[in-house]
Design a protein around this motif. Structure first.
Motif, PDB file in Angstrom:
ATOM      1  N   VAL A  88       0.840  -1.199   0.000  1.00 17.18           N
ATOM      2  CA  VAL A  88       0.000   0.000   0.000  1.00 17.18           C
ATOM      3  C   VAL A  88       0.875   1.249   0.000  1.00 17.18           C
ATOM      4  CG1 VAL A  88      -1.694   1.339   1.328  1.00 17.18           C
ATOM      5  CG2 VAL A  88      -1.975  -1.141   1.072  1.00 17.18           C
ATOM      6  N   LYS A  89       1.932   1.261   0.793  1.00 12.64           N
ATOM      7  CA  LYS A  89       2.832   2.421   0.828  1.00 12.64           C
ATOM      8  C   LYS A  89       3.494   2.646  -0.534  1.00 12.64           C
ATOM      9  CE  LYS A  89       3.881   2.087   5.739  1.00 12.64           C
ATOM     10  NZ  LYS A  89       4.923   1.828   6.739  1.00 12.64           N
ATOM     11  N   ARG A  90       3.907   1.564  -1.196  1.00 13.82           N
ATOM     12  CA  ARG A  90       4.496   1.702  -2.536  1.00 13.82           C
ATOM     13  C   ARG A  90       3.463   2.233  -3.526  1.00 13.82           C
ATOM     14  NH1 ARG A  90       6.902  -3.216  -1.116  1.00 13.82           N
ATOM     15  NH2 ARG A  90       5.433  -4.394  -2.397  1.00 13.82           N
ATOM     16  N   ALA A  91       2.226   1.755  -3.415  1.00 12.71           N
ATOM     17  CA  ALA A  91       1.160   2.221  -4.307  1.00 12.71           C
ATOM     18  C   ALA A  91       0.910   3.716  -4.111  1.00 12.71           C
ATOM     19  CB  ALA A  91      -0.120   1.431  -4.053  1.00 12.71           C
ATOM     20  N   ILE A  92       0.894   4.153  -2.874  1.00 13.66           N
ATOM     21  CA  ILE A  92       0.683   5.580  -2.593  1.00 13.66           C
ATOM     22  C   ILE A  92       1.836   6.402  -3.170  1.00 13.66           C
ATOM     23  CG2 ILE A  92       0.609   7.295  -0.729  1.00 13.66           C
ATOM     24  CD1 ILE A  92      -1.113   5.167   0.814  1.00 13.66           C
ATOM     25  N   ALA A  93       3.059   5.904  -3.037  1.00 12.26           N
ATOM     26  CA  ALA A  93       4.213   6.595  -3.623  1.00 12.26           C
ATOM     27  C   ALA A  93       4.091   6.658  -5.151  1.00 12.26           C
ATOM     28  CB  ALA A  93       5.508   5.889  -3.220  1.00 12.26           C
ATOM     29  N   ASP A  94       3.627   5.566  -5.763  1.00  9.28           N
ATOM     30  CA  ASP A  94       3.401   5.560  -7.219  1.00  9.28           C
ATOM     31  C   ASP A  94       2.395   6.638  -7.611  1.00  9.28           C
ATOM     32  OD1 ASP A  94       5.034   3.268  -7.516  1.00  9.28           O
ATOM     33  OD2 ASP A  94       3.313   1.900  -7.436  1.00  9.28           O
ATOM     34  N   LEU A  95       1.313   6.728  -6.850  1.00 10.69           N
ATOM     35  CA  LEU A  95       0.253   7.695  -7.154  1.00 10.69           C
ATOM     36  C   LEU A  95       0.728   9.131  -6.963  1.00 10.69           C
ATOM     37  CD1 LEU A  95      -2.714   5.758  -5.545  1.00 10.69           C
ATOM     38  CD2 LEU A  95      -2.386   6.205  -7.992  1.00 10.69           C
ATOM     39  N   GLU A  96       1.526   9.363  -5.928  1.00  8.26           N
ATOM     40  CA  GLU A  96       2.085  10.703  -5.720  1.00  8.26           C
ATOM     41  C   GLU A  96       3.007  11.082  -6.876  1.00  8.26           C
ATOM     42  OE1 GLU A  96       2.802  11.992  -1.318  1.00  8.26           O
ATOM     43  OE2 GLU A  96       3.518   9.924  -1.565  1.00  8.26           O
ATOM     44  N   LYS A  97       3.854  10.156  -7.258  1.00  2.41           N
ATOM     45  CA  LYS A  97       4.808  10.418  -8.347  1.00  2.41           C
ATOM     46  C   LYS A  97       4.080  10.707  -9.661  1.00  2.41           C
ATOM     47  CE  LYS A  97       8.863   8.438 -10.577  1.00  2.41           C
ATOM     48  NZ  LYS A  97       9.741   7.269 -10.674  1.00  2.41           N
ATOM     49  N   SER A  98       2.949  10.042  -9.882  1.00  2.00           N
ATOM     50  CA  SER A  98       2.189  10.240 -11.121  1.00  2.00           C
ATOM     51  C   SER A  98       1.365  11.528 -11.109  1.00  2.00           C
ATOM     52  CB  SER A  98       1.259   9.051 -11.364  1.00  2.00           C
ATOM     53  OG  SER A  98       0.138   9.103 -10.494  1.00  2.00           O
ATOM     54  N   GLY A  99       1.258  12.177  -9.936  1.00  2.00           N
ATOM     55  CA  GLY A  99       0.483  13.411  -9.828  1.00  2.00           C
ATOM     56  C   GLY A  99      -1.000  13.185  -9.607  1.00  2.00           C
ATOM     57  N   ARG A 100      -1.412  11.967  -9.329  1.00  2.75           N
ATOM     58  CA  ARG A 100      -2.830  11.662  -9.103  1.00  2.75           C
ATOM     59  C   ARG A 100      -3.245  11.814  -7.651  1.00  2.75           C
ATOM     60  NH1 ARG A 100      -5.018   9.203 -13.496  1.00  2.75           N
ATOM     61  NH2 ARG A 100      -3.516   8.509 -15.039  1.00  2.75           N
ATOM     62  N   LEU A 101      -2.266  11.936  -6.759  1.00  4.19           N
ATOM     63  CA  LEU A 101      -2.548  11.953  -5.326  1.00  4.19           C
ATOM     64  C   LEU A 101      -1.562  12.877  -4.629  1.00  4.19           C
ATOM     65  CD1 LEU A 101      -4.154  10.344  -3.033  1.00  4.19           C
ATOM     66  CD2 LEU A 101      -2.100   8.952  -2.876  1.00  4.19           C
ATOM     67  N   ARG A 102      -2.071  13.583  -3.633  1.00  5.52           N
ATOM     68  CA  ARG A 102      -1.202  14.375  -2.752  1.00  5.52           C
ATOM     69  C   ARG A 102      -1.474  13.912  -1.331  1.00  5.52           C
ATOM     70  NH1 ARG A 102      -1.810  19.162   0.003  1.00  5.52           N
ATOM     71  NH2 ARG A 102      -3.748  19.664  -1.071  1.00  5.52           N
ATOM     72  N   LYS A 103      -0.413  13.602  -0.606  1.00  3.78           N
ATOM     73  CA  LYS A 103      -0.527  13.099   0.763  1.00  3.78           C
ATOM     74  C   LYS A 103      -0.146  14.208   1.736  1.00  3.78           C
ATOM     75  CE  LYS A 103       2.758  10.447   2.305  1.00  3.78           C
ATOM     76  NZ  LYS A 103       3.663   9.298   2.481  1.00  3.78           N
ATOM     77  N   GLU A 104      -0.927  14.335   2.796  1.00  4.20           N
ATOM     78  CA  GLU A 104      -0.662  15.339   3.821  1.00  4.20           C
ATOM     79  C   GLU A 104      -0.633  14.644   5.177  1.00  4.20           C
ATOM     80  OE1 GLU A 104      -3.235  19.016   5.666  1.00  4.20           O
ATOM     81  OE2 GLU A 104      -3.331  18.679   3.497  1.00  4.20           O
ATOM     82  N   LYS A 105       0.452  14.823   5.905  1.00  3.50           N
ATOM     83  CA  LYS A 105       0.550  14.214   7.235  1.00  3.50           C
ATOM     84  C   LYS A 105      -0.379  14.952   8.196  1.00  3.50           C
ATOM     85  CE  LYS A 105       5.303  12.696   6.698  1.00  3.50           C
ATOM     86  NZ  LYS A 105       5.187  11.278   6.667  1.00  3.50           N
TER      87      LYS A 105
END
Length: 89
Positions: A51-68
């Motif tokens: 799941v963490k790798r998938a989230i990193a993939d999505l961030e890199k592709s510009g489809r997702l932004r993660k906020e702590k």
């Protein structure tokens, strides 16, 4: 065109597509949601690291932004995920 056409035609790995659809399903009208990594992993039957790798993939592709996010006592809370508007219906 289908709802997720741009996602289907992307070069993203399957793990990232599954996590994106999960987050999309749980997001509000502004594309925001905040499920825990463990919850995503359990419900998709994936490991936490996948799941963490998938989230990193999505961030890199510009489809997702993660906020702590942080609790008032300074402890860490689940991340807030922002799905980018181009894929929201």
């Amino acid at each position: 065109m289908g709802y997720f056409f741009s996602l289907y035609s992307s070069e993203l790995p399957h793990r990232a597509r599954a996590v994106y659809m999960y987050l999309h399903d749980r997001s509000d009208k502004d594309g925001k949601c905040y499920p825990a990594i463990g919850t995503i992993a359990k419900e998709l039957k994936l490991s936490r690291s996948t799941v963490k790798r998938a989230i990193a993939d999505l961030e890199k592709s510009g489809r997702l932004r993660k906020e702590k996010r942080w609790r008032e006592n300074g402890g860490k809370s689940s991340n807030l995920y922002h799905l980018m508007q181009r894929d929201l219906g």
